[in-house]
Scaffold this motif. Structure first.
Motif, PDB file in Angstrom:
ATOM      1  N   ILE A   6      41.687  -1.865  58.982  1.00  0.00           N
ATOM      2  CA  ILE A   6      40.723  -2.635  59.855  1.00  0.00           C
ATOM      3  C   ILE A   6      41.502  -4.092  60.319  1.00  0.00           C
ATOM      4  O   ILE A   6      42.233  -4.741  59.307  1.00  0.00           O
ATOM      5  N   TRP A  28      37.545   4.870  58.977  1.00  0.00           N
ATOM      6  CA  TRP A  28      37.651   3.503  58.810  1.00  0.00           C
ATOM      7  C   TRP A  28      37.182   3.500  57.299  1.00  0.00           C
ATOM      8  O   TRP A  28      37.709   2.656  56.609  1.00  0.00           O
ATOM      9  N   LYS A  52      35.813  -5.939  56.683  1.00  0.00           N
ATOM     10  CA  LYS A  52      36.671  -5.600  56.080  1.00  0.00           C
ATOM     11  C   LYS A  52      36.775  -5.607  54.449  1.00  0.00           C
ATOM     12  O   LYS A  52      36.918  -4.887  53.518  1.00  0.00           O
ATOM     13  N   TRP A  73      36.118  -5.435  66.996  1.00  0.00           N
ATOM     14  CA  TRP A  73      35.890  -4.465  65.933  1.00  0.00           C
ATOM     15  C   TRP A  73      34.427  -4.642  65.173  1.00  0.00           C
ATOM     16  O   TRP A  73      33.734  -3.864  64.976  1.00  0.00           O
ATOM     17  N   SER A  97      38.326  -9.459  59.934  1.00  0.00           N
ATOM     18  CA  SER A  97      37.022  -8.709  60.355  1.00  0.00           C
ATOM     19  C   SER A  97      36.039  -9.177  58.955  1.00  0.00           C
ATOM     20  O   SER A  97      36.548  -9.140  57.824  1.00  0.00           O
TER      21      SER A  97
END
Length: 179
Positions: free
Chosen positions: A139, A132, A146, A108, A143
């Motif tokens: 998410i 998103w 995020k 991602w 990540s």
């Protein structure tokens, strides 16, 4: 011949002198082995088929009285995602293949770094990027983006009391109904 006798006599004298200095030691010992060594062996979990995405783990513990050995098989989720993604790609479903890989936070992040957001709910490209932004809680955990998305989502929410606006709307509606 005389020299040969002298050499022979010399060797005899040296041999007797060495023999006289030698000591004899007799060592006696008894070794008792009345206990067997520990024998717990971890089971070998053979993964001869590399197409199953599982990893075998075995362990054992032994003391003088009892031993214990065990083994388990653990699913490798990343391997499963890769295999599923390859299958989807082979069937011509490229967006679905990328979407499967995007469940991993590393993928991602790399897709976001490349400027090609991961597909989401049928959206791709700019529409996926908007999705998103509107749904940062979806998410993948882990990540690095995020927290940024969550922070912008919190900042965009209106802060204030909307009760006064609701009350005004209700009063206006009531006045309209009365007239």
């Amino acid at each position: 011949m005389k020299q040969l006798l002298i050499i022979l006599a010399l060797f005899t004298v040296v041999g007797i002198a060495t023999d006289a200095k030698a000591e004899t030691n007799t060592v006696s010992s008894t070794v008792v082995t009345n206990s067997t060594p520990p024998t717990a062996n971890a089971p070998s979990i053979i993964n001869s088929n590399s197409d199953i995405c599982k990893v075998g783990v075995g362990a054992s513990v032994q003391n003088n009285i009892v031993g214990l050995a065990s083994g388990i098989v653990i699913d490798d989720e990343l391997c499963q995602k890769l295999k599923l993604s390859r299958s989807m790609y082979a069937y011509g479903m490229k967006v679905a293949a990328v979407s499967l890989l995007c469940q991993d936070p590393r993928v991602w992040d790399s897709m976001t770094d490349a400027g090609t957001p991961c597909p989401a709910r049928g959206f791709i490209g700019a529409e996926a990027a908007k999705y998103w932004e509107d749904n940062p809680d979806e998410i993948p955990d882990g990540s690095r983006y995020k927290p940024e998305y969550l922070q912008t989502k919190v900042e965009e929410q209106p802060t204030g009391d909307n009760n006064a606006l609701k009350n005004f709307g209700l009063m206006a509606l009531t006045m309209l109904l009365l007239l």
